[in-house]
Design a protein around this motif. Structure first.
Motif, short mmCIF file in Angstrom:
data_model
loop_
_atom_site.label_atom_id
_atom_site.label_comp_id
_atom_site.label_asym_id
_atom_site.label_seq_id
_atom_site.Cartn_x
_atom_site.Cartn_y
_atom_site.Cartn_z
N LEU A 312 95.14 59.17 51.25
CA LEU A 312 95.87 60.44 51.18
C LEU A 312 96.90 60.43 50.05
N SER A 313 96.80 59.48 49.14
CA SER A 313 97.87 59.28 48.16
C SER A 313 98.15 60.51 47.31
N TYR A 314 97.12 61.27 46.96
CA TYR A 314 97.34 62.46 46.13
C TYR A 314 98.16 63.50 46.88
N GLU A 315 97.76 63.79 48.11
CA GLU A 315 98.50 64.78 48.90
C GLU A 315 99.91 64.30 49.21
N ILE A 316 100.05 63.01 49.54
CA ILE A 316 101.38 62.48 49.82
C ILE A 316 102.26 62.53 48.58
N TYR A 317 101.69 62.17 47.44
CA TYR A 317 102.47 62.16 46.21
C TYR A 317 102.99 63.55 45.85
N LEU A 318 102.14 64.55 45.95
CA LEU A 318 102.58 65.90 45.59
C LEU A 318 103.55 66.49 46.60
N GLY A 319 103.47 66.06 47.85
CA GLY A 319 104.28 66.71 48.89
C GLY A 319 105.45 65.91 49.42
N HIS A 320 105.58 64.64 49.03
CA HIS A 320 106.57 63.81 49.71
C HIS A 320 108.01 64.22 49.43
N MET A 321 108.28 64.89 48.29
CA MET A 321 109.65 65.27 48.01
C MET A 321 110.16 66.34 48.96
N PHE A 322 109.26 67.16 49.51
CA PHE A 322 109.69 68.10 50.55
C PHE A 322 110.29 67.32 51.72
N VAL A 323 109.63 66.24 52.09
CA VAL A 323 110.10 65.41 53.21
C VAL A 323 111.39 64.70 52.84
N VAL A 324 111.46 64.14 51.64
CA VAL A 324 112.66 63.43 51.21
C VAL A 324 113.87 64.35 51.23
N PHE A 325 113.74 65.54 50.67
CA PHE A 325 114.87 66.48 50.67
C PHE A 325 115.26 66.87 52.10
N ALA A 326 114.28 67.09 52.96
CA ALA A 326 114.57 67.48 54.34
C ALA A 326 115.26 66.35 55.10
N VAL A 327 114.78 65.12 54.94
CA VAL A 327 115.37 63.99 55.64
C VAL A 327 116.79 63.72 55.13
N VAL A 328 116.99 63.80 53.82
CA VAL A 328 118.32 63.58 53.27
C VAL A 328 119.28 64.68 53.73
N ALA A 329 118.79 65.91 53.83
CA ALA A 329 119.63 67.01 54.33
C ALA A 329 120.02 66.74 55.78
N ALA A 330 119.08 66.27 56.59
CA ALA A 330 119.38 65.94 57.98
C ALA A 330 120.37 64.78 58.06
N PHE A 331 120.19 63.80 57.20
CA PHE A 331 121.12 62.66 57.14
C PHE A 331 122.54 63.14 56.82
#
Length: 391
Positions: A312-331
């Motif tokens: 799933l590396s292609y899908e994860i690579y293109l989409g992971h920053m959505f998760v990073v920003f969301a997790v950092v915002a929650a942090f």
């Protein structure tokens, strides 16, 4: 280096080792982008783990992309060899169709979502740097020059920024089948590929006035992809004894681990040549995994999640920053306690994995299948030849 014409399978059996290596690379990318915002060395882990270890997991995302480049070149060339027998017989139109149906759907979705978020003024997604605009970023993304655009105007927001590597990769693949048809001999093609690989450090040394371009220029990334193609050619024409392959795997692993944990000490000694060492070590490991691969062999236990991330590396690579920003915002919303910041890493990795799996299952794989079925029905008449069906 030439191969006899022969009947070959349309696809290759899954290589669990390669999938695991891809999974490790995408994991390092996610950890890197988390580390830029919640550094592990600032958390409680620093109380009992050396900073060198924590930094190795946080700051090797760029190097992981070059490992991706090598794997990509190997996989694309290996599948082309499996379909056509020789790279000189590659079907250009079919090659482009396969690349487009794999790459374009997820790219279109990403750009559409990013454009919407920019229009809504969402934090972390607005393009507001002087000299940049949403329209120009869209053109750069689809025109495969977002790396150049950032070099000329500065970094784009994180979700856009990840597309720099896609620009390099797909530009290479635009020219790859044409190169294969122009250089009819695999031996001569191998010489061209070796020359391209060896140019890598010199191309980096020539860039002295633009750090972004030095990081994201076309030629260094293409050199890494060329190394992967060369590996596919070697793996196809030579199969050594297992102990040779095992020794090469050990060399590749040892080299990558050394670069991962001792980059600070190695850089003053080797400077830009470090990236060539990284590519060579990656190529050694990929070649060894190709030699050691047995389609009937069972994968290592407890590595299924890593292989899944690799697939799933292609899908994860293109989409992971959505998760990073969301997790950092929650942090940050929870108080931003850096001492416990390491606790946010596991949710980030799991969510990035889940998002990639969801996008692949519900969108990219159905789109890819639908597009290929439609395009396979297209027939291109050629004068004096039988009608050709795109496959």
């Amino acid at each position: 280096m030439s191969f006899p014409q022969q009947s070959t399978p349309a696809s290759l059996p899954r290589n669990h080792g390669i999938d695991s290596l891809r999974g490790l690379a995408i994991l390092l990318v996610v950890l890197h982008h988390m580390g830029l915002r919640i550094a592990l060395k600032s958390t409680a882990l620093a109380d009992f783990l050396p900073a060198r270890v924590l930094n190795a997991f946080n700051y090797n995302g760029y190097e992981a992309v070059f490992v991706f480049f090598v794997i990509s070149g190997f996989l694309i060339a290996s599948h082309a060899l499996a379909r056509y027998g020789r790279l000189a017989q590659i079907d250009v139109r079919a090659f482009y169709v396969r690349r487009a149906t794999r790459i374009v759907p997820c790219l279109v979705l990403l750009v559409a979502v990013l454009a919407l978020l920019d229009g809504l003024g969402a934090k972390d997604y607005v393009i507001d740097r002087e000299g940049q605009s949403l329209g120009r970023a869209i053109v750069a993304a689809f025109g495969l020059h977002l790396n150049w655009y950032e070099g000329a105007t500065g970094y784009l927001p994180g979700n856009w920024d990840v597309l720099w590597s896609l620009s390099i990769e797909e530009t290479f693949y635009l020219g790859f089948p044409l190169l294969c048809l122009s250089v009819r001999s695999e031996r001569l093609l191998a010489i061209v590929l070796v020359a391209l690989v060896l140019v890598l450090p010199f191309s980096l040394m020539s860039i002295t006035d633009n750090e972004i371009w030095k990081e994201k220029a076309y030629l260094p990334g293409m050199a890494a992809i060329a190394a992967g193609v060369l590996v596919a050619l070697i793996a196809r024409c030579w199969m050594p004894r297992r102990r040779v392959a095992t020794a090469l795997a050990a060399i590749g692993v040892a080299g990558l681990l050394t670069l991962m944990f001792a980059m600070r000490e190695l850089w003053p000694l080797f400077h830009d040549t470090v990236m060539l060492l990284l590519v060579v070590c990656s190529a050694c490991l990929v070649l060894a995994l190709a030699w050691l691969h047995d389609g009937s062999a069972c994968p290592l236990r407890a590595t299924g999640w890593l292989r899944s991330m690799g697939r799933l590396s292609y899908e994860i690579y293109l989409g992971h920053m959505f998760v990073v920003f969301a997790v950092v915002a929650a942090f940050n919303a929870s108080g931003g306690n850096l001492h416990q910041g390491y606790l946010w890493y596991l949710p980030a990795v799991l969510l990035a994995w889940a998002l990639g799996a969801l996008v692949a299952r519900l969108y990219t794989l159905p789109c890819e299948s639908w597009l290929r079925k439609r395009l396979q029905k297209l027939r291109v008449p050629r004068t004096g030849l039988a009608t050709v069906t795109v496959a």
